[in-house]
Motif scaffolding. Structure first.
Motif, PDB file in Angstrom:
ATOM      1  N   ALA A  22       0.836  -1.200   0.000  1.00  0.00           N
ATOM      2  CA  ALA A  22       0.000   0.000   0.000  1.00  0.00           C
ATOM      3  C   ALA A  22       0.871   1.250   0.000  1.00  0.00           C
ATOM      4  O   ALA A  22       0.563   2.227  -0.678  1.00  0.00           O
ATOM      5  N   MET A  23       1.981   1.216   0.738  1.00  0.00           N
ATOM      6  CA  MET A  23       2.893   2.351   0.738  1.00  0.00           C
ATOM      7  C   MET A  23       3.470   2.549  -0.656  1.00  0.00           C
ATOM      8  O   MET A  23       3.627   3.672  -1.127  1.00  0.00           O
ATOM      9  N   ALA A  24       3.777   1.455  -1.330  1.00  0.00           N
ATOM     10  CA  ALA A  24       4.319   1.542  -2.691  1.00  0.00           C
ATOM     11  C   ALA A  24       3.279   2.163  -3.624  1.00  0.00           C
ATOM     12  O   ALA A  24       3.607   2.989  -4.469  1.00  0.00           O
ATOM     13  N   VAL A  25       2.020   1.753  -3.457  1.00  0.00           N
ATOM     14  CA  VAL A  25       0.952   2.272  -4.311  1.00  0.00           C
ATOM     15  C   VAL A  25       0.722   3.751  -4.033  1.00  0.00           C
ATOM     16  O   VAL A  25       0.603   4.550  -4.952  1.00  0.00           O
ATOM     17  N   SER A  26       0.688   4.130  -2.760  1.00  0.00           N
ATOM     18  CA  SER A  26       0.407   5.520  -2.423  1.00  0.00           C
ATOM     19  C   SER A  26       1.519   6.440  -2.887  1.00  0.00           C
ATOM     20  O   SER A  26       1.285   7.609  -3.145  1.00  0.00           O
ATOM     21  N   GLY A  27       2.719   5.904  -3.036  1.00  0.00           N
ATOM     22  CA  GLY A  27       3.837   6.708  -3.492  1.00  0.00           C
ATOM     23  C   GLY A  27       3.839   6.913  -4.994  1.00  0.00           C
ATOM     24  O   GLY A  27       4.695   7.594  -5.522  1.00  0.00           O
TER      25      GLY A  27
ATOM     26  N   ALA B 153      -0.125  -8.395 -18.732  1.00  0.00           N
ATOM     27  CA  ALA B 153       0.710  -9.243 -17.873  1.00  0.00           C
ATOM     28  C   ALA B 153       1.099  -8.545 -16.577  1.00  0.00           C
ATOM     29  O   ALA B 153       1.017  -7.333 -16.450  1.00  0.00           O
ATOM     30  N   VAL B 154       1.546  -9.357 -15.621  1.00  0.00           N
ATOM     31  CA  VAL B 154       2.255  -8.887 -14.436  1.00  0.00           C
ATOM     32  C   VAL B 154       3.668  -9.412 -14.596  1.00  0.00           C
ATOM     33  O   VAL B 154       3.875 -10.586 -14.929  1.00  0.00           O
TER      34      VAL B 154
ATOM     35  N   GLY C  60      15.765 -10.722  -3.270  1.00  0.00           N
ATOM     36  CA  GLY C  60      16.193  -9.336  -3.196  1.00  0.00           C
ATOM     37  C   GLY C  60      15.083  -8.384  -3.605  1.00  0.00           C
ATOM     38  O   GLY C  60      13.938  -8.779  -3.786  1.00  0.00           O
ATOM     39  N   TYR C  61      15.448  -7.135  -3.749  1.00  0.00           N
ATOM     40  CA  TYR C  61      14.473  -6.103  -4.090  1.00  0.00           C
ATOM     41  C   TYR C  61      14.235  -6.084  -5.589  1.00  0.00           C
ATOM     42  O   TYR C  61      15.173  -5.943  -6.369  1.00  0.00           O
ATOM     43  N   ARG C  62      12.979  -6.241  -5.975  1.00  0.00           N
ATOM     44  CA  ARG C  62      12.585  -6.282  -7.386  1.00  0.00           C
ATOM     45  C   ARG C  62      11.396  -5.364  -7.615  1.00  0.00           C
ATOM     46  O   ARG C  62      10.569  -5.154  -6.727  1.00  0.00           O
ATOM     47  N   VAL C  63      11.316  -4.847  -8.818  1.00  0.00           N
ATOM     48  CA  VAL C  63      10.179  -4.022  -9.228  1.00  0.00           C
ATOM     49  C   VAL C  63       9.118  -4.948  -9.815  1.00  0.00           C
ATOM     50  O   VAL C  63       9.419  -5.776 -10.674  1.00  0.00           O
ATOM     51  N   ILE C  64       7.887  -4.813  -9.338  1.00  0.00           N
ATOM     52  CA  ILE C  64       6.757  -5.549  -9.890  1.00  0.00           C
ATOM     53  C   ILE C  64       5.997  -4.584 -10.789  1.00  0.00           C
ATOM     54  O   ILE C  64       5.747  -3.435 -10.423  1.00  0.00           O
ATOM     55  N   VAL C  65       5.643  -5.061 -11.974  1.00  0.00           N
ATOM     56  CA  VAL C  65       4.917  -4.236 -12.941  1.00  0.00           C
ATOM     57  C   VAL C  65       3.556  -4.878 -13.193  1.00  0.00           C
ATOM     58  O   VAL C  65       3.483  -6.049 -13.568  1.00  0.00           O
ATOM     59  N   ASN C  66       2.492  -4.116 -12.964  1.00  0.00           N
ATOM     60  CA  ASN C  66       1.147  -4.600 -13.278  1.00  0.00           C
ATOM     61  C   ASN C  66       0.711  -3.925 -14.571  1.00  0.00           C
ATOM     62  O   ASN C  66       0.423  -2.730 -14.591  1.00  0.00           O
ATOM     63  N   ASN C  67       0.685  -4.682 -15.651  1.00  0.00           N
ATOM     64  CA  ASN C  67       0.273  -4.155 -16.941  1.00  0.00           C
ATOM     65  C   ASN C  67      -0.991  -4.866 -17.427  1.00  0.00           C
ATOM     66  O   ASN C  67      -1.232  -4.969 -18.626  1.00  0.00           O
TER      67      ASN C  67
ATOM     68  N   ARG D 256      -4.452  -3.364  -7.457  1.00  0.00           N
ATOM     69  CA  ARG D 256      -5.050  -3.265  -8.793  1.00  0.00           C
ATOM     70  C   ARG D 256      -4.483  -2.137  -9.652  1.00  0.00           C
ATOM     71  O   ARG D 256      -4.730  -2.085 -10.834  1.00  0.00           O
ATOM     72  N   GLY D 257      -3.749  -1.241  -9.089  1.00  0.00           N
ATOM     73  CA  GLY D 257      -3.210  -0.135  -9.870  1.00  0.00           C
ATOM     74  C   GLY D 257      -2.214  -0.618 -10.915  1.00  0.00           C
ATOM     75  O   GLY D 257      -1.436  -1.529 -10.665  1.00  0.00           O
ATOM     76  N   THR D 258      -2.235  -0.009 -12.089  1.00  0.00           N
ATOM     77  CA  THR D 258      -1.287  -0.404 -13.128  1.00  0.00           C
ATOM     78  C   THR D 258      -0.019   0.434 -13.016  1.00  0.00           C
ATOM     79  O   THR D 258      -0.026   1.531 -12.478  1.00  0.00           O
ATOM     80  N   GLY D 259       1.055  -0.119 -13.527  1.00  0.00           N
ATOM     81  CA  GLY D 259       2.334   0.580 -13.530  1.00  0.00           C
ATOM     82  C   GLY D 259       3.376  -0.178 -12.740  1.00  0.00           C
ATOM     83  O   GLY D 259       3.194  -1.345 -12.376  1.00  0.00           O
ATOM     84  N   GLU D 260       4.470   0.495 -12.477  1.00  0.00           N
ATOM     85  CA  GLU D 260       5.591  -0.093 -11.755  1.00  0.00           C
ATOM     86  C   GLU D 260       5.504   0.277 -10.290  1.00  0.00           C
ATOM     87  O   GLU D 260       5.172   1.419  -9.949  1.00  0.00           O
TER      88      GLU D 260
END
Length: 115
Positions: free
Chosen positions: A12-17, A35-36, A64-71, A95-99
């Protein structure tokens, strides 16, 4: 329950940012529409880390730290789970799209795509 709340809070913090600072556009591989994806630390996306179908997808050697992309399209979302096959503690559905902000995937063993 406590771990689920911590995972959900972190996402949620990632989304709000808003969108995360990802590798530069020239270095980052695009996540296909619908895709995700999970980015490697160098910005590339391995074919094994591109998920199209709804349901659980087990991860292998994603640490490790990875970026998840919801497309995904149509408001579809995803959640990350500590157990295989979507089991164990899972985050809330995102549900938000993007990185998203880089997330520690070491304790995560599956990604679940939801409608």
């Amino acid at each position: 329950m406590r771990r689920t709340a911590m995972i959900t809070a972190a996402l949620a913090m990632a989304v709000s940012g808003g969108l995360a600072m990802a590798p530069s556009a020239t270095a980052a591989t695009a996540c296909p529409s619908g895709a995700v994806c999970i980015r490697e630390t160098n910005g590339s996306i391995l074919s094994k880390n591109i998920f199209y179908s709804y349901g659980a997808h087990n991860l292998s050697n994603v640490t490790g730290y990875r970026v998840i992309v919801n497309n995904q399209t149509g408001g579809a979302g995803f959640q990350v789970c500590r157990g295989y096959n979507g089991g164990g503690d899972c985050s809330g559905v995102v549900r938000g799209t993007g990185e998203y902000t880089p997330y520690n995937m070491t304790p995560i063993n599956s990604v679940v795509l939801v409608r």
